[in-house]
Design an enzyme around this catalytic site. Structure first.
Site, PDB file in Angstrom:
ATOM      1  N   PHE A 156       0.829  -1.196   0.000  1.00 22.46           N
ATOM      2  CA  PHE A 156       0.000   0.000   0.000  1.00 22.46           C
ATOM      3  C   PHE A 156       0.869   1.254   0.000  1.00 22.46           C
ATOM      4  O   PHE A 156       1.868   1.324   0.719  1.00 22.46           O
ATOM      5  CB  PHE A 156      -0.873   0.072   1.249  1.00 22.46           C
ATOM      6  N   ASP A 157       0.448   2.248  -0.768  1.00 28.00           N
ATOM      7  CA  ASP A 157       0.957   3.601  -0.574  1.00 28.00           C
ATOM      8  C   ASP A 157       0.318   4.146   0.706  1.00 28.00           C
ATOM      9  O   ASP A 157      -0.680   3.606   1.196  1.00 28.00           O
ATOM     10  CB  ASP A 157       0.592   4.461  -1.790  1.00 28.00           C
TER      11      ASP A 157
END
Length: 301
Positions: free
Chosen positions: A160-161
């Site tokens: 995930f960012d």
């Protein structure tokens, strides 16, 4: 026949994210709905090739066997009609995917059904449907074609960012308006103030609950934060996750380095990011979901 799915992690997925429907989609674009319907009927006994999100779906469903009970539900939500969707279900059966629930909405957006299904995550190739789902409060991403598949493995790895994905875009707004120096100063000042949750906070929390059902040294799910942040902006992220009581297995603070090489090293099955430029680079090495949320995706007028 009624069955409660409130205690499950629920993934809603479109037909084109699950399977490769590129040939039939060309028919739809060139000749229209009726020609598309006829094409699918004529080819409904031909098995569709896996799509970009197929490995993710397969690994999520395999978690049920590992746990010995159904903790993951995958639901098909499609703009197809049931008539044209028969080929999709035939392919689901061919691959042995435990998918039994579906919503075929005949050309309309399926996002209104996400709440009824108790959806934790929605994946589609239709950007408009994804935006509608995000606006309605669901974690959602547009699956981009061309993502490379990593070597076969039983371990599910999701990256995930941070800002505008796991967290709100409040810090990104400071960065875009004032630059790096203003961003770092703001993060130092707010280091002990937890960030607000972004659209994928709930999905990560649901994944975390699944992880806790496995022995820590034998968990088949591994998560990573892959962010352009670096020190001193790391502290607020760490404290935020601690406040949420959510564990990430790996956290990569890259200080603006290109993410693709690190995603490849992590061997991610899928990566979620809000910035289109980052997604275009990432899709070369990993299946990538663009999250059209936050300031980087606001319509310019």
């Amino acid at each position: 026949m009624a069955k409660d799915i409130d205690d499950k992690l629920v993934l809603a997925i479109s037909s084109r994210a699950l399977f490769d429907l590129s040939e039939s989609h060309k028919v739809y674009l060139s000749d229209g709905v009726e020609a598309y319907r006829q094409y699918q009927i004529e080819h409904e006994d031909e098995v569709l090739a896996p799509g970009d999100a197929f490995p993710l779906v397969e690994k999520l469903l395999n978690l049920n066997a590992s746990l010995g009970r159904a903790r993951v539900e995958v639901v098909l939500v499609s703009r197809n009609s049931a008539d044209t969707g028969l080929r999709v279900f035939n392919s689901i059966h061919h691959y042995g995917l435990a998918i039994s629930r579906a919503a075929f909405v005949g050309g309309r957006s399926p996002y209104p059904y996400l709440k009824a299904f108790g959806c934790d995550l929605f994946l589609s190739t239709h950007a408009e449907d994804v935006r509608s789902a995000l606006d309605a409060g669901f974690a959602a991403a547009t699956i981009l074609s061309g993502g490379a598949s990593r070597a076969a493995s039983d371990e599910l790895r999701i990256a995930f960012d941070g800002d505008a994905v796991l967290f709100s875009d409040e810090s990104e707004r400071v960065y875009q308006s004032g630059g790096l120096e203003a961003f770092q100063a703001s993060e130092r000042e707010s280091a002990r103030e937890p960030l607000r949750g972004g659209p994928f906070k709930g999905f990560l929390a649901a994944l975390n609950l699944l992880q806790r059902e496995f022995p820590e040294d034998a968990c088949p799910i591994r998560t990573a934060l892959v962010t352009a942040r670096s020190a001193p902006a790391h502290e607020r992220v760490i404290r935020t996750l601690r406040e949420w009581d959510i564990r990430l297995d790996e956290s990569l603070f890259l200080g603006g380095l290109t993410k693709a090489a690190f995603l490849e090293a992590f061997a991610a099955d899928v990566f979620f990011d809000d910035q289109a430029g980052h997604c275009e680079l990432a899709r070369e090495v990993v299946a990538t979901g663009h999250v059209p949320h936050g300031i980087s995706n606001e319509q310019k007028v």
